[in-house]
Write a protein that holds these residues in place. Structure first.
Motif, PDB file in Angstrom:
ATOM      1  N   HIS A   6      45.925  46.846  53.860  1.00 27.08           N
ATOM      2  CA  HIS A   6      46.118  48.298  53.942  1.00 27.08           C
ATOM      3  C   HIS A   6      44.799  49.057  54.074  1.00 27.08           C
ATOM      4  N   GLY A   7      43.712  48.337  54.325  1.00 31.41           N
ATOM      5  CA  GLY A   7      42.437  49.014  54.520  1.00 31.41           C
ATOM      6  C   GLY A   7      41.755  49.455  53.243  1.00 31.41           C
ATOM      7  N   LEU A   8      42.205  48.936  52.098  1.00 27.47           N
ATOM      8  CA  LEU A   8      41.560  49.227  50.822  1.00 27.47           C
ATOM      9  C   LEU A   8      40.638  48.065  50.475  1.00 27.47           C
ATOM     10  N   SER A   9      39.823  48.227  49.443  1.00 30.26           N
ATOM     11  CA  SER A   9      38.890  47.163  49.085  1.00 30.26           C
ATOM     12  C   SER A   9      38.900  46.935  47.579  1.00 30.26           C
ATOM     13  N   LEU A  10      38.585  45.717  47.194  1.00 29.23           N
ATOM     14  CA  LEU A  10      38.442  45.397  45.780  1.00 29.23           C
ATOM     15  C   LEU A  10      37.084  45.908  45.305  1.00 29.23           C
ATOM     16  N   ALA A  11      37.096  46.736  44.273  1.00 28.83           N
ATOM     17  CA  ALA A  11      35.848  47.291  43.753  1.00 28.83           C
ATOM     18  C   ALA A  11      34.949  46.177  43.220  1.00 28.83           C
ATOM     19  N   SER A  12      33.663  46.293  43.470  1.00 20.41           N
ATOM     20  CA  SER A  12      32.690  45.338  42.923  1.00 20.41           C
ATOM     21  C   SER A  12      32.296  45.811  41.533  1.00 20.41           C
ATOM     22  N   LEU A  13      32.769  45.117  40.528  1.00 27.59           N
ATOM     23  CA  LEU A  13      32.541  45.536  39.148  1.00 27.59           C
ATOM     24  C   LEU A  13      31.106  45.277  38.730  1.00 27.59           C
ATOM     25  N   SER A  14      30.572  46.162  37.912  1.00 28.38           N
ATOM     26  CA  SER A  14      29.211  45.984  37.404  1.00 28.38           C
ATOM     27  C   SER A  14      29.166  44.825  36.422  1.00 28.38           C
ATOM     28  N   ALA A  15      27.980  44.304  36.207  1.00 32.85           N
ATOM     29  CA  ALA A  15      27.802  43.207  35.245  1.00 32.85           C
ATOM     30  C   ALA A  15      28.223  43.653  33.846  1.00 32.85           C
ATOM     31  N   ASP A  16      27.939  44.915  33.517  1.00 31.35           N
ATOM     32  CA  ASP A  16      28.317  45.424  32.193  1.00 31.35           C
ATOM     33  C   ASP A  16      29.836  45.467  32.040  1.00 31.35           C
ATOM     34  N   THR A  17      30.531  45.890  33.087  1.00 27.60           N
ATOM     35  CA  THR A  17      31.994  45.932  33.030  1.00 27.60           C
ATOM     36  C   THR A  17      32.559  44.530  32.819  1.00 27.60           C
ATOM     37  N   GLN A  18      32.054  43.559  33.569  1.00 29.83           N
ATOM     38  CA  GLN A  18      32.550  42.194  33.438  1.00 29.83           C
ATOM     39  C   GLN A  18      32.231  41.628  32.053  1.00 29.83           C
ATOM     40  N   LYS A  19      31.091  41.975  31.513  1.00 29.42           N
ATOM     41  CA  LYS A  19      30.722  41.505  30.177  1.00 29.42           C
ATOM     42  C   LYS A  19      31.664  42.079  29.130  1.00 29.42           C
ATOM     43  N   ARG A  20      31.963  43.366  29.220  1.00 27.83           N
ATOM     44  CA  ARG A  20      32.867  44.010  28.262  1.00 27.83           C
ATOM     45  C   ARG A  20      34.268  43.424  28.342  1.00 27.83           C
ATOM     46  N   LEU A  21      34.725  43.123  29.539  1.00 26.35           N
ATOM     47  CA  LEU A  21      36.043  42.504  29.696  1.00 26.35           C
ATOM     48  C   LEU A  21      36.059  41.110  29.076  1.00 26.35           C
ATOM     49  N   ALA A  22      35.004  40.347  29.338  1.00 25.47           N
ATOM     50  CA  ALA A  22      34.933  38.980  28.806  1.00 25.47           C
ATOM     51  C   ALA A  22      34.929  38.962  27.281  1.00 25.47           C
ATOM     52  N   GLN A  23      34.409  40.010  26.673  1.00 24.63           N
ATOM     53  CA  GLN A  23      34.332  40.065  25.205  1.00 24.63           C
ATOM     54  C   GLN A  23      35.694  40.240  24.549  1.00 24.63           C
TER      55      GLN A  23
END
Length: 410
Positions: free
Chosen positions: A132-149
């Motif tokens: 549909h012409g949309l894109s997956l956002a490139s998450l910041s390292a901080d965002t990925q770290k917070r999710l992993a926690q």
């Protein structure tokens, strides 16, 4: 009816109870007035249009039951989009898209975060977003770290996010993850996909109060950050008392809920399109300038000569008069004029094409010569093109040969 489409549009623009206008079109009798109204209204409210007559069968049907001339769909589509319409090709998505646009802000750009409770949902969502012409956002390292926690070790924290069972006993993690994602500047919208809202049905009724509270927290996010949040749930197609309370609650909070991932992604694409419409410079979708005289003169000539084809040199004249910058071109009516055109263009390689109301497919008729790089070759090409045209279409009315510079490679 005495009321025309453009008059309805202007009315809905002023109606305080209308947030989105939905228009079904087969053909337009007052096309210019409608486009002008659409330009005005699209600056204020979304206009969702379903245009039928995409096929020859559909066009015939429209003509038979209303007398409407559906016209060429591609032309309608281009003109309507330029004027600010959000076009929908699937009738089963019209109301869903209008609902989403009435509840949510337009997307700032096309970067979407996907929060799923299964790898399959995440993968399907990724495919659909791309289609549909949309894109997956490139998450910041901080965002990925917070999710992993806060998620299990098996969770995928690079977009799309798969919670890997982390929400099975703790649905509140959906809200925790959603906040982390929405706070990322690279995320413009959030799609929650999977079993959300049905944990009390699938696992234990004791989870329902937790999910209801989670729905309140997620609904608050789109109001706080102004970023669209949308839910696709396998349980969204249940009706009445069977619809899980968490889904009712999040919808009441202004978050659309859909039972089709395709529909949900289509709604996000519409929000992105309308966001782009709203960000266009006003001069692009503001009041249309008056039609240039050259255009009307060419149409008069076509009618006088009984033809429905505008010749290339005529179209170029109209476009140039409207302010478009085009490469130079000369219409040569004889071999000497072809040589003169080659000389006038600076003796660069030129393309030569037959100009005739009766020869539309020029290449098939041998009516094109490319990379003509000398005066002698220009003279020969003119003769060859005229001869080929007369042979291919006996009696063809040939206006001459158009001589233009070859485009640069690349």
């Amino acid at each position: 009816s005495d009321i025309q489409f453009h008059e309805y549009l202007d009315y809905f623009a002023e109606d305080e109870n209308t947030t989105v206008a939905i228009v079904y079109i087969e053909g337009l009798q007052e096309g210019r007035q409608f486009i002008e109204a659409l330009r005005r209204v699209a600056l204020r409210k979304p206009v969702v249009i379903y245009k039928s007559g995409r096929t020859s069968a559909g066009m015939s049907s429209a003509k038979s039951h209303t007398g409407a001339l559906a016209g060429d769909y591609a032309v309608h589509e281009g003109v309507l989009r330029q004027a600010g319409a959000v076009l929908v090709r699937r009738s089963d998505q019209v109301l869903s898209i209008a609902e989403a646009m009435s509840l949510l802000q337009p997307l700032r750009s096309r970067r979407i975060a996907v929060l799923a409770d299964g790898g399959g949902h995440a993968t399907i969502a990724a495919d659909l977003l791309t289609e549909h012409g949309l894109s997956l956002a490139s998450l910041s390292a901080d965002t990925q770290k917070r999710l992993a926690q806060i998620l299990p070790p098996a969770a995928a924290v690079a977009n799309p996010i798969d919670v890997a069972g982390g929400t099975d006993a703790r649905p509140a993690l959906f809200a925790d993850c959603a906040r982390i994602l929405i706070e990322d500047d690279a995320v413009d919208g959030l799609l929650i996909a999977g079993l959300y809202g049905g944990y009390g049905v699938r696992f234990s009724e004791s989870l329902t109060p937790d999910e209801v509270e989670t729905s309140d927290r997620i609904a608050a996010l789109h109001r706080e950050f102004g970023k669209p949040v949308m839910v696709y749930s396998l349980y969204a197609n249940l009706r009445g008392e069977l619809l899980p309370a968490p889904l009712t609650r999040i919808r009441q909070g202004g978050v659309p809920v859909y039972g089709s991932l395709e529909v949900a992604v289509g709604c996000l694409a519409a929000l992105a399109e309308y966001g782009e419409i709203r960000r266009r410079p006003v001069r692009e979708i503001g009041q249309r300038a008056g039609r240039v005289t050259a255009f009307d003169d060419i149409l008069k000539t076509c009618r006088r000569e009984g033809r429905s084809v505008v010749l290339e040199h005529e179209a170029r004249q109209a476009l140039a008069a409207a302010g478009l910058r085009l490469p130079p071109a000369h219409l040569a009516r004889d071999a000497d004029a072809a040589v003169a055109a080659f000389e006038a263009l600076g003796r660069v390689a030129v393309a030569m094409k037959v100009v005739s109301r009766d020869i539309i497919h020029k290449s098939d008729a041998g009516g094109v010569a490319l990379n003509v790089a000398s005066a002698g070759r220009a003279r020969e090409a003119f003769a060859s093109i005229i001869a080929a045209g007369e042979k291919s279409v006996p009696g063809a009315r040939i206006a001459g040969v158009l001589v233009t510079p070859m485009a640069a490679k690349g």
